[in-house]
Structure formats: C-alpha cells, structure tokens
Scaffold this motif. Structure first.
Motif, PDB file in Angstrom:
ATOM      1  N   ALA A  63      44.529  60.050 -42.049  1.00  9.24           N
ATOM      2  CA  ALA A  63      45.265  60.397 -43.275  1.00  9.24           C
ATOM      3  C   ALA A  63      45.062  59.339 -44.345  1.00  9.24           C
ATOM      4  O   ALA A  63      44.870  59.654 -45.524  1.00  9.24           O
ATOM      5  N   GLU A  64      45.081  58.077 -43.951  1.00  6.80           N
ATOM      6  CA  GLU A  64      44.918  56.999 -44.934  1.00  6.80           C
ATOM      7  C   GLU A  64      43.485  56.960 -45.475  1.00  6.80           C
ATOM      8  O   GLU A  64      43.273  56.759 -46.669  1.00  6.80           O
ATOM      9  N   ILE A  65      42.510  57.181 -44.610  1.00  9.30           N
ATOM     10  CA  ILE A  65      41.116  57.222 -45.074  1.00  9.30           C
ATOM     11  C   ILE A  65      40.937  58.388 -46.047  1.00  9.30           C
ATOM     12  O   ILE A  65      40.297  58.257 -47.079  1.00  9.30           O
ATOM     13  N   HIS A  66      41.544  59.519 -45.722  1.00 11.00           N
ATOM     14  CA  HIS A  66      41.447  60.676 -46.607  1.00 11.00           C
ATOM     15  C   HIS A  66      42.121  60.385 -47.953  1.00 11.00           C
ATOM     16  O   HIS A  66      41.633  60.801 -49.004  1.00 11.00           O
ATOM     17  N   ARG A  67      43.223  59.667 -47.928  1.00 10.45           N
ATOM     18  CA  ARG A  67      43.944  59.340 -49.162  1.00 10.45           C
ATOM     19  C   ARG A  67      43.095  58.476 -50.091  1.00 10.45           C
ATOM     20  O   ARG A  67      43.146  58.616 -51.305  1.00 10.45           O
ATOM     21  N   PHE A  68      42.323  57.556 -49.525  1.00  8.90           N
ATOM     22  CA  PHE A  68      41.518  56.649 -50.339  1.00  8.90           C
ATOM     23  C   PHE A  68      40.038  57.044 -50.369  1.00  8.90           C
ATOM     24  O   PHE A  68      39.175  56.226 -50.675  1.00  8.90           O
ATOM     25  N   LYS A  69      39.766  58.287 -50.025  1.00  7.79           N
ATOM     26  CA  LYS A  69      38.410  58.823 -50.026  1.00  7.79           C
ATOM     27  C   LYS A  69      37.746  58.576 -51.379  1.00  7.79           C
ATOM     28  O   LYS A  69      38.367  58.712 -52.419  1.00  7.79           O
ATOM     29  N   GLY A  70      36.490  58.184 -51.347  1.00  7.25           N
ATOM     30  CA  GLY A  70      35.764  57.928 -52.584  1.00  7.25           C
ATOM     31  C   GLY A  70      35.827  56.483 -53.039  1.00  7.25           C
ATOM     32  O   GLY A  70      35.393  56.156 -54.132  1.00  7.25           O
ATOM     33  N   THR A  71      36.350  55.609 -52.182  1.00  7.18           N
ATOM     34  CA  THR A  71      36.433  54.186 -52.528  1.00  7.18           C
ATOM     35  C   THR A  71      35.625  53.370 -51.529  1.00  7.18           C
ATOM     36  O   THR A  71      35.414  53.804 -50.387  1.00  7.18           O
TER      37      THR A  71
END
Length: 193
Positions: free
Chosen positions: A80-88
């Motif tokens: 969930a956290e990786i998905h939240r900051f996806k594109g960084t």
C-alpha cells in the motif's frame, strides 16, 4: 466500551449512556478473527497468496520476484505504501529493497553534463540529447539472473514514473567470479541487463 465507563460529565447524560450501550451491543457482535488475517506476520504461509490477491499482487512481477516467505510478507506489508508513492525514486528503491535485492543507486537525467573533466563520456551519459532527461539506470549491489532482470524491468514499469525509461539494470559492481559456481549457460550475463 463496558470495560471503560463513561467520564463523569458524560455519565450523567442519559443520551450518552444509551449511546454507550448501543456501541457495546454492536461491537460485541464483531468477529475479530476476521481482522486477524491482516496481522501478516502471524498468517500461515499457505494463506499468503490469498492476501496477495486482496492487494492485487498475484499478477504482478513483484510477487514472482518475492522468492522467500519473508520477502512475500514484506511485499504484502509494504504494497500500500509503495503504491501510494508510486512514480517516485523512493518507490523504486523500496520495491527493490523489500524484495530482498538490497540497496540500489539510481542514476537519473543523462543529459545535464558538460565537458568539464569531472567524468568521462563512456556511454553512461549522453551529450547533447535533450530527451535524455527521462532516462534512468538502476545500480544493484548483487548479482541477478536474466529472468530476475526481466521481472525487475516489469516491476519498474509499474513503479517508476510513467515518463521515465529504464536504460539498464547494472550490477557490474558485484560481478560473477570465475569459480565454477555460476555458469554462463544463459542464466547470467556480464553485469548489465
């Protein structure tokens, strides 16, 4: 709520006493065992694919790269956290770290270099290409197989910024030794993929 009595200021008000009783009745009916499945460290290993499916990870390259039980648990916990900051850049580093490949170095923007003697034009950077700002390279500190490299490339397509393009996965700093442990039968290459 029955274990925690209302504060004296609220206990004197009949509305709050009724509300407290209603909450006690509704919370008593909740089966907490259903929520225990999200205590990922306690779930039996055979149930990990079920959790991964709930987080839409089964079709992802990340799930195929998670080879150990610990890597699978870490992936589910951090998805969930990786998905939240996806594109960084953080999401790229974290996804690779969670899967057990260790720390990585990212090299971004290949076009902002001038001839000042601080580096050599050995193919690492591009001189005079304005579109090279969107290129990036990932430097790994451990050796990966060709199939792992293909899966990592698929993973990076979903985690990295959509405007960026991966040039290579580079692990030349951790070369394969010529000691007959790894064979050049197509499973490994010479440090860049």
């Amino acid at each position: 709520m029955a274990d925690q009595p209302l504060a004296p200021a609220l206990a004197g008000d009949e509305r709050f006493a009724l509300l407290s009783e209603l909450l006690d009745e509704s919370l008593a009916e909740i089966d907490l065992n259903v929520m225990l499945v999200y205590l990922i460290d306690l779930v039996k290993p055979k149930l990990l694919p079920v959790l991964a499916d709930q987080f839409s990870l089964l079709d992802e390259a990340a799930w195929m790269l998670a080879e150990s039980e610990e890597a699978k648990r870490n992936l589910i916990k951090s998805s969930a956290e990786i998905h939240r900051f996806k594109g960084t850049p953080w999401a790229i580093r974290e996804a690779i770290r969670v899967l057990g490949f260790g720390e990585v170095k990212l090299q971004e923007g290949f076009n902002d270099r001038v001839y000042d003697g601080s580096f050599t034009f050995d193919g690492t950077y591009v001189h005079g290409a304005p579109s090279a700002w969107a290129l990036y390279r990932v430097f790994l500190r451990r050796v990966i197989t060709n199939d792992q490299a293909a899966l990592l490339r698929r993973l990076l397509l979903s985690v990295a910024p959509a405007r960026c393009r991966l040039v290579s996965l580079d692990y030349q700093s951790a070369p394969i030794r010529y000691n007959a442990v790894a064979r050049h039968g197509g499973q490994y290459n010479y440090g860049s993929s």
